[in-house]
Motif scaffolding. Sequence first.
Motif, PDB file in Angstrom:
ATOM      1  N   VAL A  43       0.900  -0.884   0.252  1.00  0.00           N
ATOM      2  CA  VAL A  43      -0.359   0.170   0.041  1.00  0.00           C
ATOM      3  C   VAL A  43       1.046   0.956  -0.019  1.00  0.00           C
ATOM      4  O   VAL A  43       0.321   2.511  -0.175  1.00  0.00           O
ATOM      5  CB  VAL A  43      -0.665   0.680   1.259  1.00  0.00           C
ATOM      6  CG1 VAL A  43      -2.141  -1.005   1.591  1.00  0.00           C
ATOM      7  CG2 VAL A  43       0.008   0.541   2.506  1.00  0.00           C
ATOM      8  N   GLN A  46       0.911   2.680  -3.696  1.00  0.00           N
ATOM      9  CA  GLN A  46      -0.251   2.246  -4.937  1.00  0.00           C
ATOM     10  C   GLN A  46      -1.242   2.663  -4.180  1.00  0.00           C
ATOM     11  O   GLN A  46      -1.148   3.837  -3.195  1.00  0.00           O
ATOM     12  CB  GLN A  46      -0.087   1.153  -5.415  1.00  0.00           C
ATOM     13  CG  GLN A  46      -0.409  -0.301  -4.711  1.00  0.00           C
ATOM     14  CD  GLN A  46      -2.139  -0.239  -4.001  1.00  0.00           C
ATOM     15  OE1 GLN A  46      -2.710   0.959  -4.768  1.00  0.00           O
ATOM     16  NE2 GLN A  46      -2.359  -0.424  -3.326  1.00  0.00           N
ATOM     17  N   THR A  47      -2.567   3.269  -4.622  1.00  0.00           N
ATOM     18  CA  THR A  47      -3.226   3.750  -4.798  1.00  0.00           C
ATOM     19  C   THR A  47      -4.381   3.436  -6.559  1.00  0.00           C
ATOM     20  O   THR A  47      -5.199   4.071  -6.381  1.00  0.00           O
ATOM     21  CB  THR A  47      -3.381   5.681  -5.075  1.00  0.00           C
ATOM     22  OG1 THR A  47      -2.466   6.229  -5.841  1.00  0.00           O
ATOM     23  CG2 THR A  47      -2.490   6.261  -4.001  1.00  0.00           C
ATOM     24  N   LYS A  48      -3.924   1.904  -5.957  1.00  0.00           N
ATOM     25  CA  LYS A  48      -4.566   1.315  -6.657  1.00  0.00           C
ATOM     26  C   LYS A  48      -6.377   1.390  -5.917  1.00  0.00           C
ATOM     27  O   LYS A  48      -7.199   0.853  -7.092  1.00  0.00           O
ATOM     28  CB  LYS A  48      -4.025   0.578  -7.888  1.00  0.00           C
ATOM     29  CG  LYS A  48      -3.480   0.963  -8.371  1.00  0.00           C
ATOM     30  CD  LYS A  48      -2.041  -0.715  -9.424  1.00  0.00           C
ATOM     31  CE  LYS A  48      -1.887   0.332 -10.256  1.00  0.00           C
ATOM     32  NZ  LYS A  48      -0.828  -1.347  -9.895  1.00  0.00           N
ATOM     33  N   GLY A  52      -4.719   1.469  -0.452  1.00  0.00           N
ATOM     34  CA  GLY A  52      -3.694   2.130  -0.772  1.00  0.00           C
ATOM     35  C   GLY A  52      -4.344   3.896  -0.779  1.00  0.00           C
ATOM     36  O   GLY A  52      -3.279   4.525  -0.136  1.00  0.00           O
ATOM     37  N   ASN A  53      -5.157   4.335  -1.057  1.00  0.00           N
ATOM     38  CA  ASN A  53      -6.253   5.412  -0.974  1.00  0.00           C
ATOM     39  C   ASN A  53      -6.112   5.676   0.778  1.00  0.00           C
ATOM     40  O   ASN A  53      -5.866   6.789   1.139  1.00  0.00           O
ATOM     41  CB  ASN A  53      -7.195   5.157  -1.771  1.00  0.00           C
ATOM     42  CG  ASN A  53      -6.990   5.583  -3.088  1.00  0.00           C
ATOM     43  OD1 ASN A  53      -6.930   6.464  -3.932  1.00  0.00           O
ATOM     44  ND2 ASN A  53      -7.620   5.218  -3.911  1.00  0.00           N
ATOM     45  N   ARG A  55      -4.034   4.997   2.725  1.00  0.00           N
ATOM     46  CA  ARG A  55      -2.916   4.495   3.174  1.00  0.00           C
ATOM     47  C   ARG A  55      -2.176   6.463   3.299  1.00  0.00           C
ATOM     48  O   ARG A  55      -1.906   7.163   3.248  1.00  0.00           O
ATOM     49  CB  ARG A  55      -2.144   3.968   2.849  1.00  0.00           C
ATOM     50  CG  ARG A  55      -0.292   4.316   2.884  1.00  0.00           C
ATOM     51  CD  ARG A  55       0.365   4.985   2.141  1.00  0.00           C
ATOM     52  NE  ARG A  55      -0.002   4.331   0.736  1.00  0.00           N
ATOM     53  CZ  ARG A  55       0.269   6.153  -0.434  1.00  0.00           C
ATOM     54  NH1 ARG A  55       1.129   6.612  -0.055  1.00  0.00           N
ATOM     55  NH2 ARG A  55       0.128   5.625  -1.495  1.00  0.00           N
ATOM     56  N   LEU A  56      -2.948   6.503   1.610  1.00  0.00           N
ATOM     57  CA  LEU A  56      -2.770   8.044   1.454  1.00  0.00           C
ATOM     58  C   LEU A  56      -3.376   9.354   2.361  1.00  0.00           C
ATOM     59  O   LEU A  56      -2.667  10.613   2.600  1.00  0.00           O
ATOM     60  CB  LEU A  56      -3.254   8.704  -0.133  1.00  0.00           C
ATOM     61  CG  LEU A  56      -3.149  10.298  -0.653  1.00  0.00           C
ATOM     62  CD1 LEU A  56      -1.789   9.724  -0.760  1.00  0.00           C
ATOM     63  CD2 LEU A  56      -3.774   9.599  -2.273  1.00  0.00           C
TER      64      LEU A  56
END
Length: 343
Positions: A43, A46-48, A52-53, A55-56
């Motif tokens: 994660v 990536q933001t797939k 991942g998002n 985590r962002l």
Amino acid sequence: MSFKDGAKKIAGHFQTGVSYMIPLVTAAGLLTSIAVIFGGTNVWNQTKDIWGNMRLLGQTGLGFIPVIIAAYVAFSIADRPGLAPAFIVGMVANSLGTGFLGGMLVGILVGYTCQWLKKIPMPAKLTAIKSLIIIPFIATLVVGFIMIYVFGAPIKAMTVCLTAWLKGMSGSNAVLLAGLLGGMMAVDMGGPINKIAYAFGMAAFTSGGYTASTAMLMAIAIPPLGMFVATLLGGKRLYSAGEIENGRSALIMGCVGITEGAIPFAVADPVRVIPSIIVGTSAGCALNAFFGTTHKTAMSTIMAIPFDSNPLLYVIAIAVGVMITALMVNFLKDVTHHKPQED
């Protein structure tokens, strides 16, 4: 005002900064932790997908820790006129890589600059715009230039010197190098010294220097785990209810390798906490190097256990580092008669 009274006053301002910072650390830390637990270590890159998002979102929040500290320490000292300059200069300090210590410094400098500017007499016609324009403008300009011109160049020079020094040590005593990297990772938790150790450890990892990379990665979670254990051992005698709750959050963040879980403790009580996490982390990493265990992954502390060459000895080294941190910070609080502040 005596030195002791001045120190207490500054500690109170730091406590205010911590009270505003806690929701940020908790929300961002838990978002990142949940993302890593369910999405795995991939994660981070990536933001797939939803993990991942998530985590962002969490990682973005954690990046604001120095800025929030700066803003609300300044707010505690100078009220609203200190907020805008501290946000701006806090962002600059963050871009310079000063970490949470830089945020604390910015908060103090901006706060007392604004406080001093408030006392300067001005014509009645300028009174209305004094707090809205004049104080924020001057404080931003003065403290901003101090951070850029006074602290910017030394930080860059320190980065070059420490990196060269570490490279010179890389072929020498593994125990000493591991202990040094562990202490550097703990000293400012995301600041320039931490970043130097991290960059050196990752460079060693890519070239097969697993002793250095293991020490660096192992150090990541010892500070938050150590502070969690400290709150368990110290209880309400040494920690407020809020700090005990922060300790539980630090446990979760430590398990997935988020050092920032220890920052609220370090900001609130830097004199006792920072030396303790440095000594504990350094000791744990040095002991692991003495045992001679390594792992060939980029995973931190707890998550790397299954991949270590000797998981049992690796866990013992982590436990030693955590316990030294916890016992030392509680000992320092005891001998200095520290009392937990009411939430």
